[in-house]
Design a protein around this motif. Structure first.
Motif, PDB file in Angstrom:
ATOM      1  N   TYR A  11      -0.560   2.073   4.141  1.00 22.77           N
ATOM      2  CA  TYR A  11      -1.389   1.849   5.047  1.00 22.77           C
ATOM      3  C   TYR A  11      -1.272   0.914   6.206  1.00 22.77           C
ATOM      4  CZ  TYR A  11      -6.255   1.046   7.029  1.00 22.77           C
ATOM      5  OH  TYR A  11      -7.180   1.098   7.981  1.00 22.77           O
ATOM      6  N   GLN A  15      -0.912   2.526  10.058  1.00 24.30           N
ATOM      7  CA  GLN A  15      -2.375   2.329  10.525  1.00 24.30           C
ATOM      8  C   GLN A  15      -2.529   2.434  12.122  1.00 24.30           C
ATOM      9  OE1 GLN A  15      -4.060  -1.645   9.879  1.00 24.30           O
ATOM     10  NE2 GLN A  15      -5.711  -1.185  10.630  1.00 24.30           N
ATOM     11  N   LYS A  18      -2.687   6.040  12.539  1.00 29.56           N
ATOM     12  CA  LYS A  18      -3.845   6.545  11.769  1.00 29.56           C
ATOM     13  C   LYS A  18      -4.880   6.681  12.723  1.00 29.56           C
ATOM     14  CE  LYS A  18      -6.662   6.172   7.906  1.00 29.56           C
ATOM     15  NZ  LYS A  18      -7.950   5.449   8.449  1.00 29.56           N
ATOM     16  N   TYR A 148       1.497  12.697   7.146  1.00 34.92           N
ATOM     17  CA  TYR A 148       0.168  12.941   6.974  1.00 34.92           C
ATOM     18  C   TYR A 148      -0.253  14.194   6.691  1.00 34.92           C
ATOM     19  CZ  TYR A 148      -4.095  13.985   9.904  1.00 34.92           C
ATOM     20  OH  TYR A 148      -5.359  14.654  10.524  1.00 34.92           O
ATOM     21  N   PHE A 217      -7.226   9.007   3.290  1.00 28.70           N
ATOM     22  CA  PHE A 217      -6.143   8.100   3.521  1.00 28.70           C
ATOM     23  C   PHE A 217      -5.962   6.713   3.572  1.00 28.70           C
ATOM     24  CE2 PHE A 217      -5.639  12.542   4.708  1.00 28.70           C
ATOM     25  CZ  PHE A 217      -4.092  12.769   4.484  1.00 28.70           C
ATOM     26  N   GLY A 218      -7.121   6.110   3.068  1.00 29.05           N
ATOM     27  CA  GLY A 218      -6.972   4.715   2.914  1.00 29.05           C
ATOM     28  C   GLY A 218      -7.379   3.897   3.723  1.00 29.05           C
ATOM     29  N   ASP A 219      -7.932   2.583   3.532  1.00 24.51           N
ATOM     30  CA  ASP A 219      -8.424   1.534   4.324  1.00 24.51           C
ATOM     31  C   ASP A 219      -8.017   0.191   4.038  1.00 24.51           C
ATOM     32  OD1 ASP A 219      -9.983   0.725   2.272  1.00 24.51           O
ATOM     33  OD2 ASP A 219     -11.812   2.007   2.910  1.00 24.51           O
ATOM     34  N   PRO A 223      -5.393   0.218   0.448  1.00 26.08           N
ATOM     35  CA  PRO A 223      -4.486   0.604   1.589  1.00 26.08           C
ATOM     36  C   PRO A 223      -3.530   1.635   1.182  1.00 26.08           C
ATOM     37  CG  PRO A 223      -3.901  -1.478   0.322  1.00 26.08           C
ATOM     38  CD  PRO A 223      -5.343  -1.027  -0.232  1.00 26.08           C
ATOM     39  N   GLU A 224      -4.010   2.722   0.751  1.00 30.74           N
ATOM     40  CA  GLU A 224      -3.064   3.968   0.225  1.00 30.74           C
ATOM     41  C   GLU A 224      -3.831   5.052   0.149  1.00 30.74           C
ATOM     42  OE1 GLU A 224      -1.415   3.749  -3.580  1.00 30.74           O
ATOM     43  OE2 GLU A 224      -2.781   2.234  -4.339  1.00 30.74           O
ATOM     44  N   PRO A 225      -3.338   6.188   0.106  1.00 30.15           N
ATOM     45  CA  PRO A 225      -4.126   7.534  -0.133  1.00 30.15           C
ATOM     46  C   PRO A 225      -4.547   7.609  -1.359  1.00 30.15           C
ATOM     47  CG  PRO A 225      -1.850   7.952   0.839  1.00 30.15           C
ATOM     48  CD  PRO A 225      -1.940   6.619   0.600  1.00 30.15           C
TER      49      PRO A 225
END
Length: 324
Positions: A11, A15, A18, A148, A217-219, A223-225
């Protein structure tokens, strides 16, 4: 090319890209919302996966047009049923520059860009700023963008397979531009009554009992899919149900989300099998507690024809025996 068993999309590293792509998608998504024929549960609004990226699918009236993101050549393409076509590179564009380029591309093919001229992000930190003045978000790493898309493409096929195992009402597999995830939803016939205080988007999306499965896809918190699943409305005791190793229930707006990080699925050595098992276990947990008829709605191998099921089973049995 990496597979889901090998891919990494940390992530923190992607980021900035993204956040830029997310806003690109929201601009196009808001256009799709404005000019596509409405479908139940907002099925007309999300994107669908293609062999090189994602598409709005055809929309509008005169002309009918579609907008495609190509994450192999890193271009945006606007094409009409009249044969007109305009495209531009995604690399190096701020959100404001992307907005302007899209407006010009639409005008070039005879499509009306009016619905997006003053649009703003939905449910993002800068939701009070119009896209057309956003010069902050401009990162675009082609390698991260391609990764992605490859994750989207692979998970799309997994979700198609999972959808085939259910004979009831099922949404398309689609990529949501507002939450930046890919998902499919199973529905029951049970109507869910929402009070007047519930927003109309939620009331339409969740007008029936649903069980959704997907990957996001995470936040900053995850912090990962990660693969996910949930039941809405959530039946009592759902978060007490067992999940496969590496998965857990996490609080989500007063309810719970089953979460299975992609990295945990990769540690099994077979992401496909692990993801399908996770979604199935989470589905059965919710379906059992919500009193869905699991056996009647089951659709082994994507087949509802009982005679064909018998044929498939009789063919498969000798094959299984020969391998044992």
């Amino acid at each position: 090319m990496e597979t889901l068993n090998e891919v990494a999309l940390p992530y923190a590293e992607w980021q900035p890209t993204k956040e830029t792509i997310h806003r690109y998608l929201q601009i196009v998504g808001k256009l799709r919302l404005a000019v596509s024929p409405r479908r139940n549960h907002w099925w007309n609004v999300p994107f669908h996966v293609t062999a090189s990226g994602i598409t709005t699918r055809p929309m509008g009236r005169d002309p009918v047009f579609a907008i495609d993101f190509d994450f192999i050549d890193h271009r945006l393409i606007v094409a009409t049923n009249h044969g007109s076509r305009s495209s531009f590179s995604l690399q190096g564009l701020s959100v404001a520059e992307f907005h302007d380029a899209l407006v010009h591309a639409m005008l070039a093919v005879g499509a009306d860009p009016f619905p997006i001229l003053l649009s703003r992000p939905f449910d993002l930190p800068d939701s009070d700023r119009q896209f057309r003045v956003d010069d902050e978000h401009r990162s675009y790493d082609p390698s991260a963008a391609a990764t992605y898309w490859r994750v989207l493409a692979d998970v799309n096929i997994l979700l198609e397979e999972f959808c085939g195992r259910y004979s009831g009402k099922t949404s398309p597999v689609h990529h949501f531009w507002h939450t930046f995830d890919i998902a499919a939803t199973r529905f029951s016939d049970a109507i869910v009554e929402h009070g007047g205080g519930v927003d109309p988007v939620t009331r339409e999306a969740y007008s029936r009992e649903v069980m959704s499965s997907g990957l996001w896809f995470g936040d900053a918190e995850t912090p990962e899919p990660a693969f996910y699943a949930y039941t809405s409305p959530e039946p009592n005791g759902l978060s007490d149900q067992a999940l496969p190793d590496g998965a857990n229930w996490r609080p989500r707006g007063g309810e719970h989300l089953a979460v299975f990080p992609l990295s945990a699925a990769q540690r099994t050595g077979d992401v496909r099998t692990a993801a399908l098992e996770f979604w199935e276990v989470a589905y059965r947990a919710g379906a059992m507690l919500a009193n869905w008829d699991i056996d009647r709605l089951s659709c082994p191998d994507g087949v509802t024809d009982p005679l064909l099921r018998i044929s498939i089973a009789s063919t498969a049995a000798p094959l299984r025996a020969s391998r044992s």
